[in-house]
Design an enzyme around this catalytic site. Structure first.
Site, PDB file in Angstrom:
ATOM      1  CG  ASP A   1      31.753  -6.398  -5.700  1.00 43.36           C
ATOM      2  OD1 ASP A   1      31.861  -7.640  -5.803  1.00 43.36           O
ATOM      3  OD2 ASP A   1      30.964  -5.746  -6.405  1.00 43.36           O
TER       4      ASP A   1
ATOM      5  CG  ASP B   1      28.694  -3.094  -8.585  1.00 48.35           C
ATOM      6  OD1 ASP B   1      27.874  -3.272  -9.502  1.00 48.35           O
ATOM      7  OD2 ASP B   1      29.236  -4.027  -7.968  1.00 48.35           O
TER       8      ASP B   1
ATOM      9  CG  ASP C   1      24.238  -7.435  -7.546  1.00 46.56           C
ATOM     10  OD1 ASP C   1      23.246  -7.418  -6.791  1.00 46.56           O
ATOM     11  OD2 ASP C   1      24.141  -7.434  -8.791  1.00 46.56           O
TER      12      ASP C   1
END
Length: 217
Positions: A179, A7, A9
């Site tokens: 996250d 991922d 961001d």
């Protein structure tokens, strides 16, 4: 050789590039401050809660692309990368990417944030493969629409499966670093899911499933 998926961001970088791009537009006076700043914050809160209407958000976030000449957009984007993104790249994230590169893994970033914003960020990590929500570009301009499936939640799984169907790669030995609890559909698909500085919902899910939890901060 395995597939190492990241991922973007709040995983490879220490903030959300979609939100920061919106704030950049506000700060430069490119969009209406009061409306855009409030809407940008509301959509980001919806994302964190898992309630984001991705189609509504894309109508909002891609509209500025349609309102300006591409050359001007690219100049603004270069400034955005220099001033807001480079300072939040993470040394530990670079190290992690390089570990997978040294192991011969195929590197892939998969992100809900649109390709216009994310393509130059991914290049900072030397990663060639990117799956992202794709803004429509037609007759030399962005239209404000998107094409194909938004790369969000289950849409990440669909985009990944479509991408794999055109390559010789598969998910054997695959890993995914994220996250966000929004990425649970993809985390549950790969062989080695890893929670990175996770939000509370993802931390709880990772602890229950026995997934590794790491920090790149």
């Amino acid at each position: 050789m395995s597939l190492a998926i990241f991922d973007l961001d709040n995983t490879l970088i220490a903030d959300d590039s979609d939100f920061l791009w919106g704030q950049f537009l506000v700060d430069r006076g490119i969009v209406d401050k009061d409306y855009y700043e409030a809407a940008n914050a509301k959509f980001y809160e919806d994302y964190k809660l898992g309630n984001l209407d991705i189609v509504e958000f894309l109508g909002f976030s891609l509209a500025p692309l349609a309102a300006h000449d591409p050359e001007q957009l690219y100049q603004w984007r270069d400034e955005f990368i220099e001033t807001l993104i480079k300072p939040i790249t993470l040394a530990a994230a670079h190290d992690l990417v390089e570990q997978h590169r040294a192991a011969g893994d195929t590197l892939l970033v998969i992100t809900a944030t649109n390709r216009f914003v994310t393509e130059p960020i991914v290049k900072l990590y030397g990663i060639d493969n990117l799956l992202a929500t794709t803004p429509e570009f037609k007759d030399g301009r962005y239209t404000g629409n998107f094409i194909d499936t938004p790369c969000f939640q289950a849409g990440k799984v669909k985009q990944l499966r479509d991408w794999l169907s055109t390559s010789a790669l598969n998910l054997d030995g695959s890993c995914f670093y994220s996250d966000s609890h929004n990425d649970l559909p993809l985390l549950e698909l790969v062989e080695r899911p890893v929670a990175v500085d996770p939000d509370d919902k993802l931390r709880a899910a990772a602890e229950q499933a026995g997934w590794p939890i790491i920090s790149l901060r």
